[in-house]
Design an enzyme around this catalytic site. Structure first.
Site: not given
Ligand SMILES: NC(=O)C1=CN([C@@H]2O[C@H](COP(=O)(O)OP(=O)(O)OC[C@H]3O[C@@H](n4cnc5c(N)ncnc54)[C@H](O)[C@@H]3O)[C@@H](O)[C@H]2O)C=CC1
Ligand SMILES: C[C@@H](CO)CCC[C@@H](C)[C@H]1CC[C@H]2[C@@H]3[C@H](O)CC4=CC(=O)CC[C@]4(C)[C@H]3CC[C@]12C
Length: 414
Positions: A204, A208
């Site tokens: 994750y 990002k």
């Protein structure tokens, strides 16, 4: 990055309901004189109604936790909005209620991983606010899928802007782009220029960080028509508020444990949190001011912040769950860290074993335990200095709204 510059005027006041008045608030700090001056020197967007409503905005992920608040805030606070396009994999039924107002609301069911669907949605938009993403730190989806949505999806949005001539792109990044890092180093009251070793392993935060980099690097690219693309990225810390699923998960966990939650994180570990309404407001304001301050704001990152108190993740949640009848047991963690780590690892094993049968994705895993145990707080005023951001909701308002939401959705009103 790191360019600094002056601020800008612009304070809003949020009123409830999608069709609510979208009057532009007086110039900050001038009160009634401000209104008089606006008659003499109208601010951008203060033109008559025919000119005022001229812009087309697209919000990707517009049916998500943050996205819905951004959609509603745009309808309430953006006087130049003519059409609002809401692009999402899963459209919500609540969208229908938005179609009764003066702004044309266009719901588009689509997938950011499909470039042609993104291009069709972006074509003709003046501003894109890209919030769509897979927010998964619980092992619900594969690393490949997280990358495909968060990175390739963002690449598709950028290319769609370039190919169709959309000039303004705001990306919802995350504090996780910075940290906490894999070494568990604290980030204490840091800002956008604080040195910190942003090293990640989890899919994750990696996705990002890559997506944010793509957005910032795209700033200045020529779009169809020859003008430059202007981009910026907002980095919310842990968002809370109406619609926050993790808060509901904690509440349900407490109900299952007889109205109690058991402290697992030291109270001294502070975690930055920000109210969803203020994050939505920052998105609206940055999208507006980006059109007038491209030289200052283009290619910049801004933490999302407000006056929410610095507390441990669990203590902060209790600000809302306490008034809903839950109690946090223990003034210090009831279990030693090594045992929590063992339980977290056990959850990963169980998730793997059960995957052929069901999705087992508890809150506690090695990543979430490490996150919760590492101080990460921001203290900055860059958004105020660059585009006049001030939180729209006080801490007291944010807290009250969140408590009311938990009580309403869980029927726990006392
Ligand atoms: N929730 C938080 O605490 C924080 C969230 N963020 C960022 O804010 C953004 C929104 O997050 P949340 O609202 O919490 O998540 P969410 O999961 O509630 O909303 C994400 C939305 O994106 C949509 N979406 C997912 N995959 C898609 C695809 N392939 N095509 C089109 N739409 C797709 C989902 O249907 C959903 O409506 C994300 O980019 C996230 O990384 C950043 C910091 C903190
Ligand atoms: C030890 C557990 C039992 O009490 C506590 C588990 C708490 C975690 C579920 C949360 C602790 C920190 C949260 C993350 C943080 O707020 C930063 C985030 C930014 C985002 O972009 C998305 C959400 C998140 C990763 C957020 C997720 C939940 C926590 C890991």
């Amino acid at each position: 990055m790191g360019r600094e510059g002056g601020g800008a005027s612009g304070r809003g006041r949020c009123v409830a309901g999608p069709g609510a008045c979208r009057r532009r608030p007086p110039v900050a700090g001038l009160g009634g004189l401000g209104l008089w001056l606006q008659c003499l020197f109208p601010q951008p967007g203060m033109a008559d109604s025919a000119q005022a409503q001229k812009l087309v905005y697209l919000v990707t992920g517009g049916c998500g936790f943050l996205g819905e608040h951004v959609v509603r805030m745009l309808l309430q606070q953006e006087p130049q909005l003519r059409e609002l396009r809401i692009f999402d994999l899963h459209l919500g039924p609540w969208l229908e209620e938005l179609k009764t107002g003066p702004v044309q609301v266009t719901a588009i069911q689509g997938d950011v991983t499909q470039a042609h669907e993104v291009a069709a949605a972006v074509a003709g938009a003046h501003v894109v606010i890209h919030t769509a993403g897979l927010v998964d730190v619980f092992g619900k989806t594969s690393p490949e899928t997280i990358h495909e949505v968060n990175v390739q999806g963002t690449r598709n949005v950028i290319e769609a802007c370039v190919q169709t001539g959309t000039r303004f792109l705001v990306y919802t990044s995350s504090m996780e782009v910075v940290g906490p890092n894999i070494k568990g180093q604290p980030f204490y009251r840091g800002n956008e220029n604080t040195p910190y070793e942003a090293v990640h392993r989890h899919p994750y935060p990696c996705s990002k960080a890559l997506a944010e980099q793509l957005v910032l690097e795209a700033n200045g690219r020529k779009v169809l028509g020859g003008l430059p693309l202007v981009t910026c990225a907002l980095r919310p810390t842990g968002i809370y508020g109406e619609g926050h699923q993790i808060m509901r998960d904690f509440y349900h966990q407490g109900l299952r444990l007889g109205g109690r939650l058991f402290r697992a994180i030291p109270a001294s570990v502070e975690h930055g949190r920000v109210y969803v309404g203020n994050v939505a407001w920052m998105h609206v304001l940055v999208a507006r001011e980006l059109q007038h301050r491209a030289a200052l704001m283009g290619g910049q990152v801004y933490f999302c912040y407000d006056n929410s108190p610095y507390k441990s993740y669990e203590d902060f949640n209790m600000e809302f769950l306490g008034p809903c009848g839950l109690r946090l047991v223990g003034t210090r963690p009831l279990l030693p860290y090594w045992l929590l780590l063992f339980l977290a690892a056990l959850n990963v094993l169980l998730q793997w074993l059960l995957r052929p049968l069901l999705l087992y994705a508890p809150l506690l895993n090695p990543y979430t335990l490490a996150m919760a145990n590492t101080t990460f707080t921001v203290s900055t005023d860059k958004a105020r200095r660059h585009f006049g951001y001030e939180p729209l909701f006080s801490w007291e308002e944010s807290r009250t709204r969140t408590i009311r939401w938990v009580q309403a959705v869980e029927g726990s009103a006392q």
